[in-house]
Write a protein that holds these residues in place. Structure first.
Motif, PDB file in Angstrom:
ATOM      1  N   MET A   1       0.846  -1.198   0.000  1.00 35.95           N
ATOM      2  CA  MET A   1       0.000   0.000   0.000  1.00 35.95           C
ATOM      3  C   MET A   1       0.875   1.240   0.000  1.00 35.95           C
ATOM      4  N   GLY A   5      -2.251   5.603   0.752  1.00 36.60           N
ATOM      5  CA  GLY A   5      -3.337   4.657   0.936  1.00 36.60           C
ATOM      6  C   GLY A   5      -3.930   4.727   2.332  1.00 36.60           C
ATOM      7  N   ASN A  30      -6.953   0.984  -5.656  1.00 37.18           N
ATOM      8  CA  ASN A  30      -6.437  -0.191  -4.938  1.00 37.18           C
ATOM      9  C   ASN A  30      -5.440   0.159  -3.841  1.00 37.18           C
ATOM     10  N   GLU A  31      -4.956   1.408  -3.841  1.00 37.44           N
ATOM     11  CA  GLU A  31      -4.035   1.791  -2.762  1.00 37.44           C
ATOM     12  C   GLU A  31      -4.758   1.897  -1.424  1.00 37.44           C
ATOM     13  N   HIS A  32      -6.102   1.950  -1.450  1.00 35.15           N
ATOM     14  CA  HIS A  32      -6.897   2.029  -0.225  1.00 35.15           C
ATOM     15  C   HIS A  32      -7.395   0.639   0.163  1.00 35.15           C
ATOM     16  N   LYS A  33      -7.269   0.315   1.423  1.00 34.54           N
ATOM     17  CA  LYS A  33      -7.665  -1.000   1.929  1.00 34.54           C
ATOM     18  C   LYS A  33      -9.039  -0.912   2.587  1.00 34.54           C
TER      19      LYS A  33
END
Length: 315
Positions: A1, A5, A30-33
């Motif tokens: 990440m 993110g 997609n960098e955020h979970k």
């Protein structure tokens, strides 16, 4: 990440939690979970409970693995939530501690039948909790074997989710026994603390439903606050007298989940802004049943405590 993110944790895998997590996953890179935390591996569609009661759905038809309902790229943690720490921005489960940047609380309303003296004893016997799947299955089987007497649909306290549910239950019961040729043998009665059915929808709707109940031959007893239940005598004591039943279908008392209160977020329901659903805690949002939102009125299909502007999401 990447360094930019963020971690968004959604507590609760009900309709609100799943919808929020899935929508965020579609909109965020997609960098955020995104993490969903729910103790259950199954999502049960409570909106289908009354179909199950009537025999129009089977239990297995209203269940689905939560893992099949989430978008790819969402992490699912099936564990009990032990503590929510808004100062340190962490959620503690049975086995781990999860750090978050943003938190969405969608844990719903919990049921507390022990809040009414005698209700737990009644539920252990022949009374049915119509807000759980086990209780609905018990009601279904009891109705099959019921040939005559008093059926009481009891709203034990306010607020409660889905204000239409007890009234839908009563109408469906009348229809079931009409089709079986037992309409004249069965008395369906509603007892509720409300001044009118579904007060959140306003007096016009409430009076219309009240008139429909009368036309259907359903006895409606408003502003009746339950004090206790005698399971042996099958008797309910109210602030306005007593009533006997042969079959009891109950909407049990609702409260915010224990972990919410024990974590110090609130003693009641979590206040949230009506436009953003943001709470007083940094980057924490409350949605659905657990949120206390002050709004002038909500659409039918929601419940509220009109005195506090308390709003509930659909049942």
């Amino acid at each position: 990440m990447g360094s930019d993110g963020k971690t968004i944790v959604v507590l609760g895998g009900g309709v609100g939690g799943l919808t929020t997590a899935n929508d965020l996953r579609k909109k965020l890179g997609n960098e955020h979970k995104i993490i969903i935390v729910d103790k259950s591996k199954e999502h049960i569609s409570a909106s289908s409970f009354l179909w199950v009661m009537c025999g129009d759905r089977q239990p297995e038809e209203i269940k689905k693995d939560i893992s099949r309902l989430i978008e790819s790229g969402i992490d699912l943690i099936n564990e009990d939530i032990v503590k929510i720490d808004t100062q340190n921005k962490t959620v503690k489960t049975e086995k781990k501690e999860i750090a978050y940047d943003y938190l969405v609380i969608s844990l719903g309303a919990s049921l507390f039948p022990d809040a009414v003296p005698g209700l737990e004893d009644a539920l252990k016997k022949d009374a049915c909790n119509i807000y759980t799947l086990d209780g609905i299955l018990k009601a279904r089987d009891s109705i099959k074997n019921f040939s005559g007497g008093n059926i009481v649909v009891l709203v034990s306290s306010m607020p409660y989710k889905c204000p239409a549910a007890p009234y839908e239950t009563a109408f469906l019961l009348k229809d079931i026994f009409r089709k079986r040729g037992l309409e004249n043998n069965v008395n369906v009665k509603i007892f509720a603390p409300e001044p009118l059915p579904m007060p959140v929808a306003g007096p016009a709707v409430g009076n219309m439903i009240k008139e429909m109940l009368g036309e259907a031959g359903i006895e409606y007893n408003f502003e009746h606050k339950v004090a206790s239940i005698d399971a042996e005598q099958k008797e309910i004591t109210f602030d306005k007298g007593k009533a006997n039943y042969d079959l009891l279908l109950v909407v049990p008392p609702h409260k915010s989940p224990k972990v919410i209160r024990e974590s110090g977020l609130t003693d009641d329901w979590i206040p949230a802004d009506k436009d953003t659903l943001k709470t007083q805690f940094e980057n924490v949002y409350a949605i659905g049943d657990v949120a206390k939102v002050k709004i002038p009125r909500v659409e039918a299909g929601y419940a509220s405590d009109a005195s506090q502007g308390r709003g509930f999401c659909p049942f």
